[in-house]
Design a protein around this motif. Structure first.
Motif: not given
Length: 633
Positions: A458-459, A481-482, A449-453, A415-420
């Motif tokens: 934020q990342l 991708r950026l 690739p399904w992450m929102s803009e 998940k994004l929160p854990k990675f971030q």
């Protein structure tokens, strides 16, 4: 192994099945049963040496048949039938050998049968006690064998203090330099005489043995049961042995009995390992963790990771796992990327690797680093890290975590929160360059690739565009991708880096011009004329190249100015600061932060975006071409 012979009479004992007979020509008048073995003996040799046997024979004579044959059962004799066989031989005066292995059970059996000096002089208790003190406790190997024999008869050997004396003997020798021993000891199968020469069949060969290392006793004590080994380690600590030696011995013991401490374990090493049940391994691991010294760096980091993996597999106590995580965290800068890749052994976790465990270890390291630096760490302390031949521990850990993030980024369940959270735990000043972090984030964006803009932006805010190398900037400027905002920031700072490089080249050129002025009358001699002419030609070529570079840079600034105007037209929420970008760089220098960048409004009309994209691609092509030409020149 040292031994002492007792008695002088020839051997008159013979075994037939489960019975021993004394062939003295006289019929047996007493039978002693010890376990499954029967001893057909005579009462008078026994009565004269053992007070217990004398008492039992008297008690049995009143209830035995009139033919005078007695049967006595000894069910709790230390050492069993083997010990009583030696006792019987001693009572008959038959030859027997006292060794380090049989002396302890024989001493306990003599005590149990009351074979003291009160009955006769030179009884078995005095003989065995003298042998222990004068022979066994003076030798390392004999003391070790005696301690191992104590485990089979623990209640009796403990009561007589033999266990403590064996442990004290071993502890003294382990804490003493073995090269100064005044007693012979074995090493690698060879006996060493008190003079130091190697013995062969008791004969001095004249060869000098090799010196002993501090870990010479590790393998020997690893053969003990853990209860005995623990007591021996505690006795060594009381005698002041160095903590690193204790840690090394505990590590050696753990490797012998706990499989999986090293990932690449050979089949031969596995075959030599003593097999324990899972419960025994779990208890052993928790005990070893409690004995390990608390000082940082005494136990290799790879061994600690192996113990932590084993604790996870065996579901050891939570306190044991926490202690191991803390020990690793204190020396995290000594870990490798392979060590950090701890798989998840729990079915409740979705991720492939145990990210939470690494996060806790990083927290321990950061707390320790803050305490060691008394909270004085600041970005200024890290300015020269990249140029330093040896990285600071914090910078080493920052690179390690960036590599770990790149390894776990392909996990689609991460998940994004854990990675971030893990990426943001590393202080900004700990990273001289953000190339590793950029690589990890790019991999995460590619596999998610399904992450929102909004999530992408934020990342990517974790990246400091000013700390990207030219290679990373080139890749980021062409990275689809950026988010668009990040690409604009990268392009701006890439331009600043190029301007800085060009300014440096011009400064070198000007200095070169001033350093070799042509003065009238100072004509170089013939030997120097060739070198002087070459330097002048190279200087002229460099100045021409710099003029061309200025022209191309002006064109690039013009394109950037056009691009800025297009961005201002896309929305009303944000504006890029007015004025040319060259003016901005003059006002604020080359230490701009990412939050000072221009930003464009999201959600523009599609035709404007297409026009902007065309210009952006054109600018990217020019930047790439400009950089290639710069590198060539």
């Amino acid at each position: 192994m040292a031994c002492v012979k007792l008695g002088s009479k020839p051997d008159s004992f013979k075994r037939q099945g489960q019975a021993w007979f004394c062939t003295t020509g006289l019929p047996s008048d007493v039978t002693i049963e010890v376990g499954d073995m029967s001893f057909h003996l005579h009462k008078f040799p026994l009565l004269s040496k053992s007070g217990v046997l004398e008492k039992l024979i008297e008690e049995t004579s009143s209830s035995s048949p009139s033919d005078g044959s007695y049967v006595i059962k000894l069910s709790d004799l230390p050492g069993g039938a083997r010990s009583f066989e030696l006792v019987a031989r001693f009572c008959y005066g038959v030859k027997l050998e006292l060794t380090a292995v049989n002396s302890v059970p024989l001493r306990c059996a003599a005590q149990h049968l009351d074979m003291s000096e009160d009955l006769c002089e030179g009884n078995l208790i005095s003989h065995t006690e003298s042998f222990l003190n004068k022979v066994v406790f003076r030798s390392w190997k004999d003391s070790l064998k005696a301690l191992q024999s104590c485990e089979e008869i623990l209640p009796y050997s403990e009561k007589l203090g033999i266990v403590k004396r064996c442990i004290d003997s071993l502890a003294v020798k382990a804490c003493t330099d073995p090269n100064l021993f005044s007693w012979p000891m074995e090493y690698g199968g060879a006996m060493q005489s008190p003079g130091g020469s190697v013995l062969w069949n008791g004969i001095s060969t004249g060869a000098r043995p090799r010196n002993f290392s501090p870990d010479w006793w590790y393998d020997d004590v690893a053969s003990l049961s853990f209860s005995m080994y623990r007591r021996l380690v505690q006795a060594m600590e009381l005698r002041g042995i160095r903590q690193e030696i204790i840690a090394g011995s505990l590590t050696h013991y753990a490797k012998k009995y706990l499989p999986g401490l090293t990932r690449r374990q050979t089949a031969g090493a596995t075959g030599l390992m003593t097999q324990l049940s899972e419960e025994e391994q779990r208890n052993l691991l928790e005990e070893i963790d409690g004995l390990l010294p608390v000082q940082k760096g005494l136990v290799p980091t790879k061994v600690l990771f192996g113990m932590l993996r084993t604790a996870m597999i065996l579901k050891a106590d939570a306190a044991c796992a926490w202690n191991l995580e803390k020990r690793i965290g204190l020396q995290l800068d000594q870990a490798s990327l392979e060590d950090l890749l701890l798989p998840n052994f729990s079915y409740t976790m979705e991720t492939l690797y145990n990210v939470e465990c690494v996060q806790r270890m990083l927290e321990h390291f950061l707390q320790m680093d803050q305490l060691e630096n008394n909270g004085m760490a600041s970005p200024g302390l890290m300015d020269d890290v990249a140029e330093s031949p040896s990285l600071t521990p914090l910078t080493t850990v920052a690179r390690l975590i960036d590599g770990y993030l790149a390894e776990i980024a392909p996990d689609v369940n991460l998940k994004l929160p854990k990675f971030q959270t893990l990426a943001g735990m590393v202080p900004d000043y700990a990273r001289p360059l953000d190339d590793g972090l950029y690589r990890a984030i790019d991999i995460y964006l590619k596999t998610h690739p399904w992450m929102s803009e909004g999530d992408r932006e934020q990342l990517c805010r974790l990246i400091d565009c000013q700390k990207l190398s030219l290679e990373a900037c080139t890749h980021a400027a062409q990275n689809e991708r950026l988010p668009l905002r990040i690409v604009v920031q990268v392009l701006f700072f890439e331009q600043l880096q190029l301007r800085t490089s060009i300014a440096g080249c011009l400064l070198i050129s000007d200095n070169l011009d001033r350093s070799i002025p042509l003065r009238s009358g100072n004509i170089p001699v013939s030997g120097e004329a060739g070198g002087w002419a070459t330097a002048v030609r190279e200087n002229q070529v460099l100045k021409v190249g710099m003029d061309n570079m200025r022209m191309r840079l002006n064109e690039l600034e013009k394109e950037c100015s056009d691009m800025r105007q297009e961005i201002e037209k896309l929305g009303n929420k944000g504006k890029i600061t007015t004025g040319g970008w060259g003016g901005v760089s003059k006002k604020i220098g080359f230490k701009l932060k990412s939050n000072q960048m221009c930003s464009a409004q999201d959600g523009s009309v599609s035709d404007q975006q297409r026009g902007f994209s065309a210009k952006l691609e054109k600018l990217q092509a020019k930047v790439t071409k400009h950089k290639k030409q710069l590198s060539i020149e």
